[in-house]
Design a protein around this motif. Structure first.
Motif, PDB file in Angstrom:
ATOM      1  N   TRP A 298       0.875  -1.103  -0.111  1.00 35.33           N
ATOM      2  CA  TRP A 298       0.010  -0.011   0.122  1.00 35.33           C
ATOM      3  C   TRP A 298       0.678   1.338   0.247  1.00 35.33           C
ATOM      4  CZ3 TRP A 298      -3.189   1.993   4.880  1.00 35.33           C
ATOM      5  CH2 TRP A 298      -3.931   3.072   4.484  1.00 35.33           C
TER       6      TRP A 298
ATOM      7  N   GLY B 210      -6.528   6.613   5.412  1.00 32.18           N
ATOM      8  CA  GLY B 210      -7.069   5.414   4.614  1.00 32.18           C
ATOM      9  C   GLY B 210      -8.628   5.479   4.419  1.00 32.18           C
ATOM     10  N   GLU B 211      -9.227   6.072   5.355  1.00 25.71           N
ATOM     11  CA  GLU B 211     -10.699   5.965   5.450  1.00 25.71           C
ATOM     12  C   GLU B 211     -11.098   7.423   6.361  1.00 25.71           C
ATOM     13  OE1 GLU B 211     -12.557   2.145   6.355  1.00 25.71           O
ATOM     14  OE2 GLU B 211     -10.421   2.058   7.010  1.00 25.71           O
ATOM     15  N   PRO B 212     -12.253   7.609   6.326  1.00 29.45           N
ATOM     16  CA  PRO B 212     -12.824   8.651   7.318  1.00 29.45           C
ATOM     17  C   PRO B 212     -12.437   8.142   8.742  1.00 29.45           C
ATOM     18  CG  PRO B 212     -14.481   7.843   6.024  1.00 29.45           C
ATOM     19  CD  PRO B 212     -13.274   7.060   5.611  1.00 29.45           C
TER      20      PRO B 212
ATOM     21  N   ASP C 244      -5.976  13.083  11.830  1.00 21.40           N
ATOM     22  CA  ASP C 244      -6.563  12.367  10.542  1.00 21.40           C
ATOM     23  C   ASP C 244      -5.536  12.988   9.622  1.00 21.40           C
ATOM     24  OD1 ASP C 244      -7.601  10.948   8.723  1.00 21.40           O
ATOM     25  OD2 ASP C 244      -9.570  12.044   8.627  1.00 21.40           O
ATOM     26  N   THR C 245      -5.405  12.179   8.334  1.00 21.48           N
ATOM     27  CA  THR C 245      -4.570  12.774   7.088  1.00 21.48           C
ATOM     28  C   THR C 245      -5.230  12.018   5.974  1.00 21.48           C
ATOM     29  OG1 THR C 245      -3.085  10.716   7.047  1.00 21.48           O
ATOM     30  CG2 THR C 245      -2.281  12.635   8.543  1.00 21.48           C
TER      31      THR C 245
ATOM     32  N   THR D 118      -3.025   7.116  -3.281  1.00 24.40           N
ATOM     33  CA  THR D 118      -1.938   6.465  -4.159  1.00 24.40           C
ATOM     34  C   THR D 118      -1.594   7.613  -5.007  1.00 24.40           C
ATOM     35  OG1 THR D 118      -2.959   4.437  -3.652  1.00 24.40           O
ATOM     36  CG2 THR D 118      -1.445   4.642  -5.497  1.00 24.40           C
TER      37      THR D 118
ATOM     38  N   ASP E  68     -13.303  11.640  -4.895  1.00 24.03           N
ATOM     39  CA  ASP E  68     -13.962  11.829  -3.547  1.00 24.03           C
ATOM     40  C   ASP E  68     -14.839  13.097  -3.439  1.00 24.03           C
ATOM     41  OD1 ASP E  68     -12.342   9.360  -2.627  1.00 24.03           O
ATOM     42  OD2 ASP E  68     -11.291  10.641  -1.149  1.00 24.03           O
TER      43      ASP E  68
ATOM     44  N   ARG F   1     -16.942   8.314  -1.658  1.00 25.77           N
ATOM     45  CA  ARG F   1     -16.391   8.064  -2.980  1.00 25.77           C
ATOM     46  C   ARG F   1     -17.418   8.277  -3.979  1.00 25.77           C
ATOM     47  NH1 ARG F   1     -11.518   8.237  -4.537  1.00 25.77           N
ATOM     48  NH2 ARG F   1     -11.918   7.084  -6.298  1.00 25.77           N
TER      49      ARG F   1
ATOM     50  N   ARG G 264      -8.404  -0.731  -0.584  1.00 26.86           N
ATOM     51  CA  ARG G 264      -9.529  -0.269  -1.616  1.00 26.86           C
ATOM     52  C   ARG G 264      -9.593  -1.421  -2.551  1.00 26.86           C
ATOM     53  NH1 ARG G 264      -6.843   5.111  -4.752  1.00 26.86           N
ATOM     54  NH2 ARG G 264      -8.764   5.223  -6.327  1.00 26.86           N
TER      55      ARG G 264
HETATM   56  C1  6R9 Z   1      -3.463   6.761   1.382  1.00 27.25           C
HETATM   57  C2  6R9 Z   1      -4.319   6.117   0.701  1.00 27.25           C
HETATM   58  C3  6R9 Z   1      -7.476   6.763  -1.392  1.00 27.25           C
HETATM   59  C4  6R9 Z   1      -8.949   6.968  -0.961  1.00 27.25           C
HETATM   60  C5  6R9 Z   1      -9.162   8.265  -0.741  1.00 27.25           C
HETATM   61  C6  6R9 Z   1     -10.340   8.351   0.168  1.00 27.25           C
HETATM   62  C7  6R9 Z   1      -9.870   7.321   1.128  1.00 27.25           C
HETATM   63  C8  6R9 Z   1      -7.860   8.286   2.460  1.00 27.25           C
HETATM   64  C9  6R9 Z   1      -8.835   9.269   3.865  1.00 27.25           C
HETATM   65  C10 6R9 Z   1      -9.709   8.690   3.034  1.00 27.25           C
HETATM   66  C11 6R9 Z   1     -11.589   9.922   4.378  1.00 27.25           C
HETATM   67  C12 6R9 Z   1      -9.284  10.042   5.078  1.00 27.25           C
HETATM   68  N1  6R9 Z   1      -9.162   8.111   2.132  1.00 27.25           N
HETATM   69  N2  6R9 Z   1      -7.752   8.885   3.497  1.00 27.25           N
HETATM   70  N3  6R9 Z   1     -11.128   9.198   3.196  1.00 27.25           N
HETATM   71  N4  6R9 Z   1     -10.690  10.220   5.206  1.00 27.25           N
HETATM   72  N5  6R9 Z   1      -8.608  10.667   5.817  1.00 27.25           N
HETATM   73  O1  6R9 Z   1      -5.493   5.818   1.342  1.00 27.25           O
HETATM   74  O2  6R9 Z   1      -4.332   5.804  -0.786  1.00 27.25           O
HETATM   75  O3  6R9 Z   1      -5.366   3.445  -1.016  1.00 27.25           O
HETATM   76  O4  6R9 Z   1      -5.081   5.181  -2.945  1.00 27.25           O
HETATM   77  O5  6R9 Z   1      -7.098   5.357  -1.178  1.00 27.25           O
HETATM   78  O6  6R9 Z   1      -9.068   6.489   0.437  1.00 27.25           O
HETATM   79  O7  6R9 Z   1     -11.413   7.594  -0.597  1.00 27.25           O
HETATM   80  O8  6R9 Z   1      -9.680   8.748  -2.332  1.00 27.25           O
HETATM   81  P1  6R9 Z   1      -5.358   4.736  -1.451  1.00 27.25           P
END
Ligand code: 6R9
Length: 572
Positions: free
Chosen positions: A258, A333-335, A354-355, A359, A440, A455, A466
């Motif tokens: 990942w 990665g997610e909310p 949160d960040t 990809t 998103d 999404r 994902r």
């Molecule tokens: C690094 C990573 C990207 C998708 C992104 C979104 C979801 C990632 C999130 C989040 C809500 C957050 N996503 N971080 N949704 N809050 N802090 O996750 O890359 O595997 O490519 O996924 O993940 O939907 O568009 P990737």
């Protein structure tokens, strides 16, 4: 045990150097951290490893590695030595040249990191794969990228369809008693005798670095290419967002398969000369807390799914461990549910930051960076040097509090440079040649904080991974009993979403519990365990467009008892 409340994250760097509203930050300034500011020539492996090995950090621990059988540590000097050896083995036993693709398909171990850094030293583009991938998933990625070599283990070898991969010339096996032939190389045997000296290949900032495959809602997984210049953003965000300092012990729980496991499981921490922890083996709440205690982890980067599972394991367990070394906890990665932030604050005495990134963005973009006051439920604000906005479908910027597409102004250093073999797909990400559209949806409040909604397309996020419904559907259709399949994500309190499949059966096949179990197993074996549907429902007919596309939003509406929306394109 009494948990002490530690000083909050420091966030010194950002506070001292840039006011958060500073619009004048220029990525050129970040270059000054590297010697290529003057030479123009660079190599990620040099900047992340050798540079420290040639400095006062020489004997500083770069990597702590632990699994059920191993407990090891490597200094920056040792990382340099072992990655040089790996580079020499690759040079001697493969035909790899600068820009060629090498895949790494193995569980986390020190050797994975030696091989990855070693390959980068040659100027080779690395494609990391999850060890969970089955044959079909491995094949798609190797064939699309025309990979010439792969580093793997004897256990995983049977999942590489060598005969069907004409470009694959060399398989480097990491294991005991490897039998060599004209394609197979005993990696460790040659590592032991290889020279510890290697001259890195000097590269330009647009030269390739890593190729991460990621799933969309349609089509095969696509190869997202990142380049050397990404290191500027890996470095800056490791400072601003992860808040890494000289004394930190940093643990990123992500696998390099990942993007989080490369950008922040290798590059960011090592570019800043930080000691990093890698834990092999499966997730286990006790082992995780034990690792924090034993290694004295100060900065910890994980994902909402993991935090939810830890939460599920209960507060009593937390009290068995001394987690007082922690000073900064982050998520991606997610909310990140506000409930989880509340829980984290209670048990870890820190609010989880949160960040948000992807990809395709290569590095963190919208974040609760270290010195930013958190609003639980919000992803935070764009980091300096990044401009984010909510735009409509024509690329017009929308005012605060209006829902739309989350977009980023083109041109940040870690932005993907290509979708491998697919320039049209690459172009399709951009609106007006100005905005990168993330897929998103969300909104920005009047203070500039961004809030995630979901999404725009149908990609499923299950346990932080994902999964493209199309990939799962394609696999389902390979099963002899199945005629058609449609796959959706169904909300789940622990996993974010679970995969639910709707299938129609071929003539003469009767639905049964046995068949459901068999289909689940079929996808698990053929694709990956995390991509197997947890629920399967039989349908006589699936909703489709006139052009034959399964309408997943209709399936989702059925499942969740929602209005089905516009059905004008639906086949009768
Ligand atoms: C690094 C990573 C990207 C998708 C992104 C979104 C979801 C990632 C999130 C989040 C809500 C957050 N996503 N971080 N949704 N809050 N802090 O996750 O890359 O595997 O490519 O996924 O993940 O939907 O568009 P990737």
């Amino acid at each position: 045990m009494k948990l002490e409340v530690l000083p909050v994250v420091q966030g010194d760097y950002l506070l001292q150097n840039y006011d958060e509203t500073a619009a004048d930050f220029d990525w050129k300034d970040a270059e000054k951290a590297f010697s290529w500011h003057e030479t123009g020539r660079m190599n990620m492996a040099h900047e992340a490893v050798d540079r420290h090995a040639n400095s006062d950090r020489k004997n500083k621990i770069a990597l702590y590695y632990r699994d059920a059988n191993r407990n090891e540590s490597y200094t920056f000097h040792e990382m340099k030595k072992w990655s040089n050896k790996a580079a020499n083995v690759l040079k001697a036993h493969t035909n790899l040249e600068k820009g060629d693709r090498l895949f790494i398909f193995m569980p986390r171990s020190p050797e994975l990191y030696f091989a990855l850094i070693g390959a980068l030293k040659m100027g080779v583009i690395v494609g990391p794969l999850f060890e969970a991938f089955m044959e079909g998933a491995v094949y798609d990625r190797l064939v699309d990228s025309e990979a010439r070599a792969i580093v793997t283990t004897p256990e995983l070898l049977s999942r590489i369809p060598v005969d069907k991969l004409p470009h694959l010339e060399t398989i480097l096996l990491v294991g005991d008693n490897v039998e060599e032939d004209n394609k197979t190389v005993d990696f460790m045997k040659h590592m032991n005798t290889a020279s510890p000296y290697f001259k890195v290949e000097w590269l330009d900032k647009e030269d390739g670095l890593v190729l991460h495959y990621t799933s969309g809602s349609t089509g095969k997984p696509k190869g997202v290419l990142h380049v050397q210049e990404a290191m500027l953003q890996h470095y800056q965000t490791a400072k601003w967002v992860l808040d890494l300092n000289e004394q930190d012990i940093y643990w990123c729980t992500a696998d390099p398969g990942w993007v989080t496991g490369t950008s922040y499981g290798i590059f960011g921490p090592w570019l800043t000369g930080t000691t990093m922890v890698v834990l092999g083996g499966r997730f286990s709440p006790g082992a995780w807390y034990q690792a924090i205690e034993d290694f004295g982890v100060t900065v910890w980067y994980s994902a909402p799914t993991a935090f939810r599972m830890l939460m599920g394991a209960g507060d009593a367990l937390v009290k068995d461990y001394d987690l007082s070394s922690l000073r900064h906890v982050l998520s991606v990665g997610e909310p990140l549910n506000p409930e989880v932030i509340r829980w984290g604050a209670e048990v870890f005495h820190h609010r989880i930051h949160d960040t948000w990134w992807m990809t395709e963005t290569g590095a963190q973009m919208i974040c609760n960076y270290a010195c930013l006051p958190i609003r639980p439920g919000s992803m935070g604000k764009p980091i300096p040097g990044v401009t984010a906005a909510i735009v409509d479908d024509n690329g017009e910027v929308l005012p605060p509090n209006q829902m739309g597409n989350l977009a980023l102004k083109k041109g940040w250093p870690s932005m993907m440079r290509q979708i491998w073999n697919n320039p049209e797909k690459y172009q399709s990400y951009f609106l007006k040649n100005e905005w990168y559209v993330s897929g998103d949806s969300g909104y920005m409040d009047e203070d500039g904080y961004f809030w995630f909604q979901g999404r725009v397309d149908d990609v499923i996020m299950t346990s932080g991974e994902r999964v493209g419904p199309f990939e799962v559907e394609s696999k389902l259709l390979e099963h002899p009993a199945i005629l058609e399949a449609g796959v959706i994500g169904k909300p789940d309190p622990v996993r974010g979403e679970i995969i639910k499949a709707f299938v129609s059966l071929r003539e003469g096949v009767e639905p049964s519990e046995e068949l459901i179990a068999e289909i689940k197993q079929f996808v698990k074996k053929g694709l990956a365990a995390h991509a197997a549907p947890r629920e399967i429902e039989f349908k006589d007919k699936l909703p489709k467009t006139r052009s034959g596309k399964i309408m997943r939003r209709v399936l989702k509406a059925w499942e969740l008892d929602l209005p089905t929306g516009d059905l004008s394109t639906m086949d009768d």
